[in-house]
Design a protein around this motif. Structure first.
Motif, PDB file in Angstrom:
ATOM      1  N   ASN A  42      37.234  41.061  39.869  1.00 21.08           N
ATOM      2  CA  ASN A  42      38.560  40.836  39.315  1.00 21.08           C
ATOM      3  C   ASN A  42      38.518  40.357  37.880  1.00 21.08           C
ATOM      4  O   ASN A  42      39.540  40.074  37.293  1.00 21.08           O
ATOM      5  N   GLU A  43      37.339  40.241  37.325  1.00 21.34           N
ATOM      6  CA  GLU A  43      37.238  39.660  35.991  1.00 21.34           C
ATOM      7  C   GLU A  43      37.618  40.646  34.914  1.00 21.34           C
ATOM      8  O   GLU A  43      37.408  41.853  35.020  1.00 21.34           O
ATOM      9  N   ASP A  44      38.203  40.119  33.851  1.00 23.64           N
ATOM     10  CA  ASP A  44      38.572  40.905  32.674  1.00 23.64           C
ATOM     11  C   ASP A  44      37.321  41.458  32.025  1.00 23.64           C
ATOM     12  O   ASP A  44      36.381  40.752  31.731  1.00 23.64           O
TER      13      ASP A  44
ATOM     14  N   SER B 105      35.969  32.767  33.429  1.00 23.01           N
ATOM     15  CA  SER B 105      35.586  33.210  34.753  1.00 23.01           C
ATOM     16  C   SER B 105      35.198  32.031  35.608  1.00 23.01           C
ATOM     17  O   SER B 105      34.894  30.956  35.135  1.00 23.01           O
ATOM     18  N   GLY B 106      35.186  32.227  36.930  1.00 21.42           N
ATOM     19  CA  GLY B 106      34.764  31.153  37.813  1.00 21.42           C
ATOM     20  C   GLY B 106      33.348  30.723  37.512  1.00 21.42           C
ATOM     21  O   GLY B 106      33.007  29.545  37.590  1.00 21.42           O
ATOM     22  N   VAL B 107      32.487  31.692  37.154  1.00 18.95           N
ATOM     23  CA  VAL B 107      31.105  31.351  36.843  1.00 18.95           C
ATOM     24  C   VAL B 107      31.033  30.475  35.605  1.00 18.95           C
ATOM     25  O   VAL B 107      30.287  29.515  35.537  1.00 18.95           O
TER      26      VAL B 107
ATOM     27  N   GLY C  69      41.741  34.623  27.776  1.00 17.23           N
ATOM     28  CA  GLY C  69      41.604  35.864  28.515  1.00 17.23           C
ATOM     29  C   GLY C  69      42.001  35.730  29.974  1.00 17.23           C
ATOM     30  O   GLY C  69      42.453  34.674  30.434  1.00 17.23           O
ATOM     31  N   LEU C  70      41.821  36.820  30.727  1.00 18.63           N
ATOM     32  CA  LEU C  70      42.167  36.872  32.147  1.00 18.63           C
ATOM     33  C   LEU C  70      41.388  35.819  32.922  1.00 18.63           C
ATOM     34  O   LEU C  70      40.183  35.653  32.716  1.00 18.63           O
ATOM     35  N   HIS C  71      42.086  35.107  33.815  1.00 12.73           N
ATOM     36  CA  HIS C  71      41.523  34.022  34.618  1.00 12.73           C
ATOM     37  C   HIS C  71      41.069  32.842  33.755  1.00 12.73           C
ATOM     38  O   HIS C  71      40.295  32.007  34.204  1.00 12.73           O
ATOM     39  N   GLY C  72      41.554  32.775  32.510  1.00 12.06           N
ATOM     40  CA  GLY C  72      41.191  31.678  31.619  1.00 12.06           C
ATOM     41  C   GLY C  72      42.270  30.621  31.564  1.00 12.06           C
ATOM     42  O   GLY C  72      43.253  30.645  32.310  1.00 12.06           O
ATOM     43  N   ASN C  73      42.094  29.684  30.658  1.00 12.96           N
ATOM     44  CA  ASN C  73      43.072  28.616  30.464  1.00 12.96           C
ATOM     45  C   ASN C  73      42.931  28.061  29.054  1.00 12.96           C
ATOM     46  O   ASN C  73      42.027  28.447  28.310  1.00 12.96           O
TER      47      ASN C  73
END
Length: 322
Positions: free
Chosen positions: A4-6, A23-25, A118-122
């Motif tokens: 699901n990562e950008d 990313s979660g990683v 970016g996607l899934h970021g903050n």
């Protein structure tokens, strides 16, 4: 990096995945690093929690040096990050507002650039590695005029209102200027002079440039790092960020290059980045002031190498009357 990562790329090795912002990683890598830093500085998670509550990150000089945002000499301390919790009516929730300032005591009205994640970021992880250190150093030696960055939590919907009541673009246009004014930043009107974006944030930065033009408040500059310019609806639809192909097309920067190419632009992207095809097309049509393509994959391993160029490019467009 998960599916699901950008900017997904099956060829990324473990080291590359550890450095991809948002990313979660990446969060797990940062957590390990934070533990090491906290041990060295005597500050722990409780200190960071206190910073969130008070609005100021409790960065001691040793911790700031460990993070690479301060010099060893307190009189020439470089880089001041700050996190505030604010309520966004446009998004219907509390968010982090992160300001990254080049000095401890910036001049009132300091020009500010948005920094879109970016996607899934903050907001806390929006900036590529070394950005604040580079900015602070360049400002200290007068290589660029003083300016700062502001980041906010924008969610995963490509910086537009994909779900009713959650409108990150309205937050950028209506609320960020007020938040900046309240902090004595961004000039009299609080408007960011520029917008910088990474990956999905690059898409958002170009869309924001269009919205500012529509308001007759053009940006002085736009800087994008590996912007998520996807060339097929089949690929974009996997991100669940648009209702349908028609909505995506109406917001896709590749569909209005002629509208925004009057804004001074810089674009940086690795040649092994999954977005390189869209980036090359954008460059061919927009003829940006800076178009940098070099060996590299999608993520911080590449982005941090172009930080000096990004800081320099934006510095050339800081309002001189600020």
């Amino acid at each position: 990096m998960n599916g699901n990562e950008d900017g997904e790329s099956a060829g990324h090795d473990e080291r590359e995945r550890e450095h991809i912002p948002g990313s979660g990683v990446a969060r797990r890598w940062l957590s390990r690093r934070s533990v090491l830093i906290a041990g060295a500085s005597g500050l722990g998670v409780a200190g960071l929690a206190a910073g969130t509550a008070t609005g100021a990150l409790p960065f001691s000089a040793p911790l700031q040096r460990a993070l690479g945002v301060a010099s060893s000499n307190p009189t020439t301390q470089l880089g001041t990050p700050r996190v505030d919790r604010v309520y966004s009516a446009a998004r219907g929730r509390e968010i982090d507002l992160v300001t990254m300032l080049p000095t401890k005591t910036p001049a009132r009205g300091l020009p500010m650039s948005l920094m879109l994640h970016g996607l899934h970021g903050n907001a806390r992880g929006a900036a590529p590695s070394g950005l604040l250190k580079q900015l602070s150093s360049d400002v200290a030696r007068k290589a660029v005029p003083a300016y700062g960055f502001v980041a906010v939590d924008g969610g995963d919907n490509y910086w537009h209102e994909n779900h009713p009541g959650d409108n990150p673009m309205a937050m950028l246009l209506e609320e960020v200027p007020r938040w900046l004014r309240e902090r004595g930043l961004g000039g009299v009107d609080g408007l960011p002079f520029a917008c910088t974006g990474v990956s999905m944030g690059g898409f958002g930065a170009l869309l924001y440039a269009k919205r500012r033009l529509e308001r007759r408040q053009p940006l002085a500059a736009v800087a994008t790092l590996a912007p998520a310019l996807i060339t097929s609806w089949a690929e974009m639809s996997k991100r669940n960020a648009f209702h349908d192909a028609a909505q995506w097309t109406s917001l896709d920067p590749l569909s209005y290059v002629d509208v925004i190419k009057s804004v001074p632009m810089g674009i940086w992207c690795g040649t092994e980045d999954p977005f390189i095809t869209g980036v090359r097309r954008f460059i061919d049509e927009a003829h940006p002031a800076v178009a940098h393509m070099a060996h590299g994959k999608h993520g911080d391993a590449f982005n941090r190498t172009v930080v000096p160029s990004v800081v320099s490019f934006l510095g050339k467009h800081v309002p001189r009357t600020a």
